[in-house]
Design an enzyme around this catalytic site. Structure first.
Site, PDB file in Angstrom:
ATOM      1  N   ASN A  11       0.872  -1.180   0.000  1.00  0.00           N
ATOM      2  CA  ASN A  11       0.000   0.000   0.000  1.00  0.00           C
ATOM      3  C   ASN A  11       0.906   1.227   0.000  1.00  0.00           C
ATOM      4  OD1 ASN A  11      -1.776   2.057   0.460  1.00  0.00           O
ATOM      5  ND2 ASN A  11      -2.351   1.425   2.542  1.00  0.00           N
ATOM      6  N   LYS A  13       0.071   4.272  -0.244  1.00  0.00           N
ATOM      7  CA  LYS A  13      -0.563   5.473   0.339  1.00  0.00           C
ATOM      8  C   LYS A  13      -0.337   6.666  -0.605  1.00  0.00           C
ATOM      9  CE  LYS A  13      -0.115   3.223   4.747  1.00  0.00           C
ATOM     10  NZ  LYS A  13       0.024   3.286   6.186  1.00  0.00           N
ATOM     11  N   HIS A  98      -9.494   1.044   4.751  1.00  0.00           N
ATOM     12  CA  HIS A  98      -8.192   1.187   5.424  1.00  0.00           C
ATOM     13  C   HIS A  98      -8.371   2.110   6.626  1.00  0.00           C
ATOM     14  CE1 HIS A  98      -4.091   2.422   6.243  1.00  0.00           C
ATOM     15  NE2 HIS A  98      -3.754   1.269   5.700  1.00  0.00           N
ATOM     16  N   GLU A 100      -6.761   4.508   7.710  1.00  0.00           N
ATOM     17  CA  GLU A 100      -6.607   5.944   7.437  1.00  0.00           C
ATOM     18  C   GLU A 100      -7.872   6.511   6.801  1.00  0.00           C
ATOM     19  OE1 GLU A 100      -2.845   5.506   5.443  1.00  0.00           O
ATOM     20  OE2 GLU A 100      -1.953   4.985   7.376  1.00  0.00           O
ATOM     21  N   GLU A 170      -5.329  -4.990  10.455  1.00  0.00           N
ATOM     22  CA  GLU A 170      -4.318  -3.953  10.650  1.00  0.00           C
ATOM     23  C   GLU A 170      -4.630  -3.201  11.942  1.00  0.00           C
ATOM     24  OE1 GLU A 170      -2.212  -2.736   6.782  1.00  0.00           O
ATOM     25  OE2 GLU A 170      -3.925  -1.442   7.031  1.00  0.00           O
ATOM     26  N   GLY A 176       2.545   2.374  10.869  1.00  0.00           N
ATOM     27  CA  GLY A 176       3.492   3.472  10.744  1.00  0.00           C
ATOM     28  C   GLY A 176       4.141   3.876  12.059  1.00  0.00           C
ATOM     29  N   SER A 213       3.465  -2.053  10.399  1.00  0.00           N
ATOM     30  CA  SER A 213       4.912  -2.069  10.659  1.00  0.00           C
ATOM     31  C   SER A 213       5.587  -3.395  10.305  1.00  0.00           C
ATOM     32  CB  SER A 213       5.206  -1.672  12.116  1.00  0.00           C
ATOM     33  OG  SER A 213       4.820  -0.325  12.337  1.00  0.00           O
TER      34      SER A 213
END
Ligand code: 13P
Length: 266
Positions: A11, A13, A98, A100, A170, A176, A213
């Protein structure tokens, strides 16, 4: 050949526009060859889907997808991109929900379910993300949150639809942050998701990827757990050399002979 079917999903992003995506592909292709049972998926920004699909077209093991789509095929949705638009330029997959999108853009469980159904109707594979935040985890609500997120999907999909769904676990606190779930943490949640699906009448084995991560140093130990069918990777997928190395190390992971996770007492 990998020991079992494994998916490595990148991904990107909001990284790698058209020129960068093309340059990535050129290098990446010299670092990897197709391996039976291994799928390599890329989720570039929407503007790069066409160029990346074109660059990867000689490699049937590589699929390109969108990071987000709207559930409607067209209409007055400024800034939106529809499934027919991304498939026209080569997308065969889409990420859905996702964290985010959920947490930075306020996407709801219901919208995630609508997008998932729209992807299935259009014939592309949805890779649907679920996962708890740190506050939810610290509050002992991980299971409740995952069951709620899965419940919204169950409410909108038929049992048969699940044949074409891929899930990603996730945990938001691991994205991150450099903190990844331990192999046992991940395996337990994957097990929980499968139990929940089974309880609700889903008979097919839905593949579940782990994300948060993941890097070339921890991928092999995560993939020793048979509950993981692959990984979904952000930061460590951004250079062709690093991503190829991660894929290589993960592909060599051996499933632990003891199978699943170690039960913690108490
Ligand atoms: P990182 O691998 O950068 O933690 O990102 C994970 C992720 O969000 C992949 O979708």
């Amino acid at each position: 050949m990998t020991e079992r079917n494994l998916t490595f999903a990148a991904n990107w992003k909001m990284n790698h526009g058209v020129a960068a995506a093309r340059a990535f592909a050129q290098k990446f292709l010299t670092h990897t060859s197709p391996v039976e049972g291994r799928r390599l998926w890329f989720f570039p920004p929407a503007v790069s889907i066409g160029a990346l699909s074109e660059a990867m077209k000689g490699r049937p093991d590589i699929w390109v997808g969108a990071q987000n789509v709207h559930w409607e095929p067209k209409g007055a949705y400024t800034g939106g991109i529809s499934i027919p638009m991304v498939t026209e330029v080569g997308a065969r997959l889409t990420l859905v929900g996702h964290s985010e999108r959920r947490h930075l853009f306020g996407e709801t469980d219901e919208q995630v379910a609508r997008k998932t159904r729209a992807a299935l109707v259009a014939g592309i594979t949805p890779l649907v993300c679920v996962g708890e935040t740190l506050a939810e985890r610290d509050g002992g609500r991980t299971e409740q949150v995952i069951v709620r997120q899965i419940g919204a999907l169950l409410g909108m999909l038929t049992a048969g639809d699940w044949r074409d769904v891929v899930l990603a676990y996730e945990p938001v606190w691991a994205i991150g942050t450099g903190k990844n779930a331990t192999p046992d943490d991940a395996a337990q949640i994957h097990e929980l998701i499968r139990m929940e699906l089974g309880r609700k009448g889903v008979k097919v084995k839905v593949p579940i990827l782990y994300g948060g991560s993941v890097n070339s140093g921890n991928v092999a130990s995560l993939l020793t757990r048979p509950q993981l069918n692959g990984v979904l990777v952000g930061g460590a997928s951004l250079t062709p050399e690093g991503w190829a190395e991660l894929i290589d190390r993960g592909s060599k992971a051996k499933v632990r002979p003891s199978g699943g996770f170690d039960m913690v007492e108490g």
